[in-house]
Motif scaffolding. Structure first.
Motif, PDB file in Angstrom:
ATOM      1  N   VAL A  55       0.854  -1.184   0.000  1.00 50.36           N
ATOM      2  CA  VAL A  55       0.000   0.000   0.000  1.00 50.36           C
ATOM      3  C   VAL A  55       0.890   1.234   0.000  1.00 50.36           C
ATOM      4  N   VAL A  56       0.570   2.197  -0.852  1.00 51.60           N
ATOM      5  CA  VAL A  56       1.262   3.482  -0.840  1.00 51.60           C
ATOM      6  C   VAL A  56       0.226   4.591  -0.759  1.00 51.60           C
ATOM      7  N   GLU A  57       0.676   5.750  -0.356  1.00 53.65           N
ATOM      8  CA  GLU A  57      -0.174   6.950  -0.338  1.00 53.65           C
ATOM      9  C   GLU A  57       0.389   7.942  -1.341  1.00 53.65           C
ATOM     10  N   LEU A  58      -0.462   8.423  -2.225  1.00 46.23           N
ATOM     11  CA  LEU A  58      -0.047   9.377  -3.240  1.00 46.23           C
ATOM     12  C   LEU A  58      -1.181  10.357  -3.475  1.00 46.23           C
ATOM     13  N   GLY A  59      -0.888  11.627  -3.293  1.00 51.74           N
ATOM     14  CA  GLY A  59      -1.890  12.655  -3.526  1.00 51.74           C
ATOM     15  C   GLY A  59      -3.096  12.547  -2.614  1.00 51.74           C
ATOM     16  N   GLY A  60      -2.892  12.091  -1.379  1.00 52.49           N
ATOM     17  CA  GLY A  60      -3.992  11.959  -0.440  1.00 52.49           C
ATOM     18  C   GLY A  60      -4.858  10.736  -0.641  1.00 52.49           C
ATOM     19  N   ARG A  61      -4.411   9.816  -1.492  1.00 53.08           N
ATOM     20  CA  ARG A  61      -5.179   8.613  -1.803  1.00 53.08           C
ATOM     21  C   ARG A  61      -4.339   7.385  -1.485  1.00 53.08           C
ATOM     22  N   PHE A  62      -4.959   6.343  -0.908  1.00 51.89           N
ATOM     23  CA  PHE A  62      -4.296   5.070  -0.691  1.00 51.89           C
ATOM     24  C   PHE A  62      -4.448   4.207  -1.942  1.00 51.89           C
ATOM     25  N   TYR A  63      -3.333   3.551  -2.327  1.00 48.24           N
ATOM     26  CA  TYR A  63      -3.360   2.575  -3.415  1.00 48.24           C
ATOM     27  C   TYR A  63      -2.863   1.244  -2.868  1.00 48.24           C
ATOM     28  N   LEU A  64      -3.676   0.207  -3.002  1.00 49.88           N
ATOM     29  CA  LEU A  64      -3.327  -1.141  -2.570  1.00 49.88           C
ATOM     30  C   LEU A  64      -3.168  -2.008  -3.805  1.00 49.88           C
ATOM     31  N   MET A  65      -2.105  -2.825  -3.828  1.00 46.99           N
ATOM     32  CA  MET A  65      -1.816  -3.572  -5.052  1.00 46.99           C
ATOM     33  C   MET A  65      -1.109  -4.887  -4.763  1.00 46.99           C
ATOM     34  N   GLY A  66      -1.336  -5.856  -5.654  1.00 44.91           N
ATOM     35  CA  GLY A  66      -0.592  -7.093  -5.649  1.00 44.91           C
ATOM     36  C   GLY A  66      -0.810  -7.968  -4.433  1.00 44.91           C
ATOM     37  N   GLY A  67       0.068  -8.983  -4.281  1.00 46.33           N
ATOM     38  CA  GLY A  67       0.019  -9.918  -3.177  1.00 46.33           C
ATOM     39  C   GLY A  67      -0.428 -11.297  -3.614  1.00 46.33           C
ATOM     40  N   ARG A  68      -0.571 -12.192  -2.638  1.00 45.82           N
ATOM     41  CA  ARG A  68      -0.984 -13.563  -2.943  1.00 45.82           C
ATOM     42  C   ARG A  68      -1.965 -14.075  -1.897  1.00 45.82           C
ATOM     43  N   VAL A  85      -5.241  -3.312  -8.577  1.00 52.87           N
ATOM     44  CA  VAL A  85      -4.974  -2.073  -7.837  1.00 52.87           C
ATOM     45  C   VAL A  85      -6.301  -1.547  -7.319  1.00 52.87           C
ATOM     46  N   TRP A  86      -6.325  -1.227  -6.032  1.00 59.14           N
ATOM     47  CA  TRP A  86      -7.503  -0.683  -5.357  1.00 59.14           C
ATOM     48  C   TRP A  86      -7.157   0.679  -4.781  1.00 59.14           C
ATOM     49  N   ASP A 145      -1.378   7.210 -11.598  1.00 59.05           N
ATOM     50  CA  ASP A 145      -2.771   7.072 -11.169  1.00 59.05           C
ATOM     51  C   ASP A 145      -3.162   5.645 -10.790  1.00 59.05           C
ATOM     52  N   GLY A 146      -2.226   4.684 -10.872  1.00 58.19           N
ATOM     53  CA  GLY A 146      -2.531   3.300 -10.547  1.00 58.19           C
ATOM     54  C   GLY A 146      -3.232   2.546 -11.650  1.00 58.19           C
ATOM     55  N   VAL A 147      -3.562   3.205 -12.744  1.00 55.39           N
ATOM     56  CA  VAL A 147      -4.274   2.583 -13.859  1.00 55.39           C
ATOM     57  C   VAL A 147      -3.365   2.443 -15.072  1.00 55.39           C
ATOM     58  N   GLN A 148      -2.737   3.528 -15.462  1.00 57.60           N
ATOM     59  CA  GLN A 148      -1.817   3.526 -16.599  1.00 57.60           C
ATOM     60  C   GLN A 148      -0.394   3.325 -16.081  1.00 57.60           C
ATOM     61  N   TRP A 149       0.228   2.215 -16.539  1.00 55.17           N
ATOM     62  CA  TRP A 149       1.563   1.860 -16.053  1.00 55.17           C
ATOM     63  C   TRP A 149       2.567   1.852 -17.209  1.00 55.17           C
TER      64      TRP A 149
END
Length: 336
Positions: A55-68, A85-86, A145-149
């Motif tokens: 989980v990272v914080e960017l621009g006041g928003r939490f982004y959660l990604m990946g894992g198993r 990505v959530w 933005d967590g969408v375009q990589w």
């Protein structure tokens, strides 16, 4: 009332502390960490329960990604791997999926990778998938933005690995340690032996990487934590193996030493044995100018504690109930 948010597997908590002084603002000397309380914000978040996420914080928003998510299977290490990505705009109360795992044009599913933010971008670094023979990564991806990589490199120059650690320090990305190949405790005997690293690398852009130290003075390890405090990168704990025998009388292959560096090349031992028990998979953060550590994996049971240090050398236990855990089975590990 001050709020610090923490994400742990399928639970989301906020750490609340009542702090005051004559000026109405909090200072390190006024903080009593024993008064901090945990409040559960969501006991069943909309993303699948998992480990090895980030989980990272960017621009006041939490982004959660990946894992198993481990599967009930006779195949050792069998897991559902995630590349979704959530996002949360309310400090982890509610979540919206903004990218599916199988969406084209972004990083393959993985766990035990690293994710950091620098400037207006987030970065996904390294990690592994799971199978009879896992793939390990040394690629680097970035997104605003967590969408375009965008893939910055398919081969960063350092050996592909999982369980590494990354931080941003003086506007550069640093990586530390990690391991390659799966532990025999997970996949059984017969596979290649697990290799541990104690090298240090940095990059200003995620594309070009420079090795700063091929053999740092701390023992090769995975599952460590690195935080930035007072002009230093501070490395804490980790492991060079999952299990030991015979339990409960053996010494687990875990660390509770603390090291620090101003440049990643030169390291100073802060303490060979911090007050908390040796562990990997824990989490540490700098809160009100103190290092706060909690969670992690332990043998014969997971540690139920929260520890605080102003300098990494002297430690005080301030709680025996991280996120209100009442027994070791409720203690989380491998969350970031």
């Amino acid at each position: 009332m001050n709020r610090i948010s923490v994400c742990a597997l399928s639970l989301v908590f906020t750490l609340l502390a009542a702090c005051s002084d004559s000026g109405g603002s909090s200072t390190p000397s006024s903080i009593d960490f024993t008064t901090f309380e945990w409040t559960e914000l969501n006991d069943d978040a909309s993303w699948a329960a998992r480990a090895g996420l980030h989980v990272v914080e960017l621009g006041g928003r939490f982004y959660l990604m990946g894992g198993r998510t481990p599967e009930d299977s006779p195949i050792p290490g069998a897991s559902t791997l995630w590349a979704d990505v959530w996002a949360s705009d309310d400090d982890g109360v509610s979540w919206t999926r903004i990218l599916e795992s199988d969406a084209p044009g972004h990083w393959p599913p993985r766990a035990y990778f690293q994710a950091v933010t620098k400037g207006s971008s987030m970065y996904v670094i390294g990690g592994q998938d799971f199978g009879i023979m896992s793939n390990f990564y040394n690629d680097v991806w970035t997104s605003e933005d967590g969408v375009q990589w965008t893939q910055l490199t398919a081969d960063a120059g350092w050996t592909p690995r999982a369980g590494l650690r990354a931080v941003v320090f003086n506007d550069e990305i640093y990586i530390f340690g990690g391991s390659q190949f799966d532990d025999g405790a997970i996949i059984g005997p017969g596979g290649p032996p697990r290799i541990y690293f104690n090298d240090v690398w940095k990059s200003a852009d995620g594309v070009t990487w420079q090795q700063l130290n091929a053999d740092a003075p701390w023992e090769p390890r995975a599952g460590a934590v690195v935080v930035v405090k007072d002009g230093y990168m501070v490395l804490l704990g980790g492991e060079d193996g999952f299990l030991c025998e015979p339990q409960p009388d053996c010494d687990p292959p875990y660390f509770n030493d603390v090291w620090r560096s101003r440049d990643g090349a030169n390291w100073e031992l802060v303490t060979a044995s911090a007050g908390w028990s040796p562990r990997p998979g824990h989490q540490c953060a700098v809160i009100y100018d103190n290092i706060v550590c909690f969670g992690g994996f332990g043998l014969p049971q997971n540690p139920v504690d929260v520890w605080v240090s102003p300098d990494g050398a002297s430690w005080e236990q301030v709680s025996n109930s991280p996120w209100n855990a009442v027994d070791p089975e409720e203690v989380k590990y491998d969350f970031e």
